[in-house]
Design a protein around this motif. Structure first.
Motif, mmCIF file in Angstrom:
data_model
loop_
_atom_site.group_PDB
_atom_site.id
_atom_site.type_symbol
_atom_site.label_atom_id
_atom_site.label_comp_id
_atom_site.label_asym_id
_atom_site.label_seq_id
_atom_site.Cartn_x
_atom_site.Cartn_y
_atom_site.Cartn_z
ATOM 1 N N GLY A 194 73.954 69.370 57.462
ATOM 2 C CA GLY A 194 73.059 70.018 56.264
ATOM 3 C C GLY A 194 71.582 69.686 56.150
ATOM 4 O O GLY A 194 70.880 70.576 56.119
ATOM 5 N N VAL A 203 82.617 71.653 54.750
ATOM 6 C CA VAL A 203 81.668 72.847 54.929
ATOM 7 C C VAL A 203 81.564 73.045 56.400
ATOM 8 O O VAL A 203 81.249 72.128 57.319
ATOM 9 C CB VAL A 203 80.218 72.422 54.406
ATOM 10 N N ALA A 238 80.307 67.033 48.721
ATOM 11 C CA ALA A 238 80.481 65.626 48.685
ATOM 12 C C ALA A 238 81.245 65.081 47.369
ATOM 13 O O ALA A 238 82.222 64.306 47.316
ATOM 14 C CB ALA A 238 79.294 64.748 48.841
ATOM 15 N N GLU A 241 75.392 70.658 49.700
ATOM 16 C CA GLU A 241 75.894 69.310 50.586
ATOM 17 C C GLU A 241 76.385 68.373 49.433
ATOM 18 O O GLU A 241 77.405 67.577 49.551
ATOM 19 C CB GLU A 241 75.162 68.728 51.577
ATOM 20 N N ARG A 242 75.590 68.218 48.416
ATOM 21 C CA ARG A 242 75.951 67.401 47.143
ATOM 22 C C ARG A 242 77.078 68.005 46.368
ATOM 23 O O ARG A 242 77.895 67.171 46.165
ATOM 24 C CB ARG A 242 74.781 67.352 46.284
ATOM 25 N N TYR A 265 79.378 75.525 58.817
ATOM 26 C CA TYR A 265 77.973 76.160 58.706
ATOM 27 C C TYR A 265 78.395 77.412 59.766
ATOM 28 O O TYR A 265 78.612 76.947 60.974
ATOM 29 C CB TYR A 265 76.935 75.120 59.239
ATOM 30 N N LEU A 304 69.537 71.048 49.581
ATOM 31 C CA LEU A 304 70.808 70.363 49.771
ATOM 32 C C LEU A 304 71.861 70.267 48.859
ATOM 33 O O LEU A 304 72.775 69.516 48.743
ATOM 34 C CB LEU A 304 70.402 68.832 50.484
ATOM 35 N N ASP A 325 73.141 64.640 60.834
ATOM 36 C CA ASP A 325 73.144 65.238 59.610
ATOM 37 C C ASP A 325 73.006 66.689 59.575
ATOM 38 O O ASP A 325 71.729 67.405 59.648
ATOM 39 C CB ASP A 325 72.113 64.805 58.600
#
Length: 199
Positions: free
Chosen positions: A108, A33, A27, A23-24, A35, A20, A106
């Motif tokens: 991600g 993002v 953020a 995603e971090r 996908y 992940l 969620d």
């Protein structure tokens, strides 16, 4: 706000090892993002790559060593020879596409859930029950496994064309739309992070 197109394969070991982190990073920089699951085997065919089954033994031997090194480095469980690999990527890819359209969960985590199921949990992500379970575990309606089939198939094919046009040739592959900068591989996420920080 930067926009990242993430070309991925739900059976890719390197997408699993990415975890992940994308995603971090997104953020932290306020980036969006999108996908884009693709048929990796067709992507290899279209861009001069070689399918794993057809690669020279020396390449596959190095791949095995490298995968285990990265899994150890990242402290992630990893089965070098998963019980269900390769499997049909399409059903899980359609589920990701349908979930992205539906929202509310969620995303991600869902993508990582599919890759983790293959490489750490010995699950068959081409099976309907497994897909439904992973959808529900990440906050999505399990019924998306059925309802998203038509749109999923259409988008899945379009994602492949877009990947080729964008210059992607493997996965994970990240493209920052605003700058055209491309990053191939989970080991390039630090460079993506630095690039986003410079915008």
């Amino acid at each position: 706000m930067a926009s990242i197109d993430y070309y991925l394969g739900t059976i890719s070991p390197y997408c699993y090892l990415a975890g992940l982190r994308l995603e971090r990073i997104a953020a932290r920089h306020g980036a969006g993002v999108t996908y884009k699951p693709v048929d990796l085997l067709q992507l290899f065919d279209r861009t001069g790559g070689v399918r794993p089954a057809n690669r020279h033994a020396s390449r596959m031997d190095y791949r095995a060593q490298e995968l285990l090194r990265w899994a150890d480095h990242l402290d992630m469980p990893f089965n070098l020879k998963p019980a269900h690999w390769p499997v049909n990527m399409a059903p899980s890819s359609y589920a990701v596409i349908a979930a992205q359209q539906a929202g509310g969960g969620d995303l991600g985590g869902l993508v990582h859930g599919f890759t983790r199921a293959v490489w750490a949990e010995q699950r068959d992500i081409s099976e309907d029950g497994v897909i439904r379970d992973i959808l529900a575990a990440h906050g999505f309606d399990a019924g998306l496994a059925d309802s998203g089939l038509f749109v999923g198939a259409e988008t899945y094919g379009r994602n492949l064309e877009q990947a080729v046009e964008a210059g992607a040739f493997g996965a994970p592959f990240y493209v920052v739309r605003e700058t055209g900068q491309k990053f191939w591989g989970q080991d390039r996420l630090d460079f993506l992070d630095r690039h986003l920080a410079s915008l």
